[in-house]
Design a protein around this motif. Structure first.
Motif: not given
Length: 332
Positions: A202-206, A230-231, A270-271
């Motif tokens: 799962l990709i998690i972003g803001l 977070v990614d 990683k980000f």
């Protein structure tokens, strides 16, 4: 390694599963130095279109209902949203999606919307179906009561993006008109830990709309996001829409833009930090940017992205049109 904002195109006109998509681009190629650059994607789509291998849309935005639990000052759907509930007919939506799967190159379902999509009672049934069909599932949400949805997110989603738009409780109240900022961050961190424990992809972003109320704390929220795992963060400058209610002062805006582009320093393996094109920051440059994007020719967004409204209306996205989305439907 997780890839942010994957783009695929099918080798045939029928959906035959994620593993059979031809990858045509990924984060490092299309988001150079953290700046979103869709031009290469569109050029690739043109080639496939000429080869009769593309039958759009490849992304469908499903906007399942009209209400939201937050009252964000920047909400771009203010003109479309109603106080009374407008809810998508689930059976008809499913029928439409089935038709698109059989007759187009549809590969990506995104739920965002005129309201908060997790309030839609059939949201997880919808995502369970599209995942079984091999589609790439994306959810944009404000994270309200996230603790109730973590199991379903891990079961059905490929990517999720949280609208945070704040760096502390005070700024969250000013922007979202809610006072549960700390709880929402806690739940996002909880989701990240569950993802790592269960080894999910799962990709998690803001998402962060930069406003006078929150621009000074951008670095603070990015540092937090990186620390918890977070990614990415996707940053938008809140400037043009009258609903932003931002009242930028000239010096504030200048400082905010500097802070925004300085955020590139946080990019590593990683980000990622996704930023707007500089050409889109000034209204005078938008027309030139549009010509560059579409080579002065037709808009290719229709082959990329279309949407369904809570009323079941069908339309195509046009990010440069100032009219409400409900005014831009096809009529069927």
């Amino acid at each position: 390694r997780r890839v942010i904002n994957k783009w695929y195109i099918q080798d045939t006109r029928k959906t035959i599963g994620r593993t059979n998509f031809i990858k045509i681009g990924e984060n490092k190629k299309y988001f150079k130095e953290g700046i979103a650059d869709p031009i290469n994607i569109i050029e690739t789509l043109k080639i496939y279109y000429k080869l009769n291998k593309l039958k759009g849309p490849i992304q469908l935005d499903v906007n399942p209902l009209s209400i939201c639990c937050d009252k964000c000052v920047f909400c771009f759907n203010e003109e479309d949203r109603r106080e009374d509930l407008e809810k998508l007919n689930y059976e008809k939506a499913l029928e439409s999606i089935k038709w698109l799967i059989e007759n187009t190159n549809l590969m990506h379902i995104k739920c965002s919307g005129f309201g908060e999509p997790t309030l839609y009672p059939d949201i997880w049934n919808l995502f369970e179906y599209t995942r079984k069909q091999g589609l790439y599932n994306t959810l944009n949400t404000n994270g309200f009561k996230l603790e109730n949805h973590i199991d379903n997110i891990l079961k059905t989603m490929d990517s999720i993006r949280f609208s945070i738009d704040a760096y502390n409780s005070e700024s969250f109240k000013k922007v979202h008109n809610k006072d549960d900022f700390d709880k929402r961050l806690y739940n996002i961190e909880k989701l990240v830990k569950r993802r790592e424990k269960e080894q999910e992809d799962l990709i998690i972003g803001l998402h962060y709309v930069l406003l006078p109320q929150n621009y000074k704390g951008l670095d603070q929220i990015i540092i937090w996001a990186k620390e918890v795992g977070v990614d990415y963060i996707d940053i938008t400058l809140g400037k043009f829409k009258p609903t932003y209610l931002n009242n930028w002062k000239e010096q504030e805006l200048e400082d905010a833009i500097k802070i925004m582009y300085n955020a590139k320093k946080y990019i590593d393996d990683k980000f990622n930090v996704i930023l707007p094109h500089k050409e889109t920051l000034d209204e005078k440059d938008l027309e030139e940017f549009r010509k560059k994007r579409y080579n002065g020719n037709k808009c290719w967004q229709i082959y990329l992205r279309q949407y369904i409204t809570p009323k079941g209306e069908y339309g195509a996205c046009n990010a440069f049109d100032s009219q409400p989305i409900s005014k831009r439907v096809f009529g069927n």
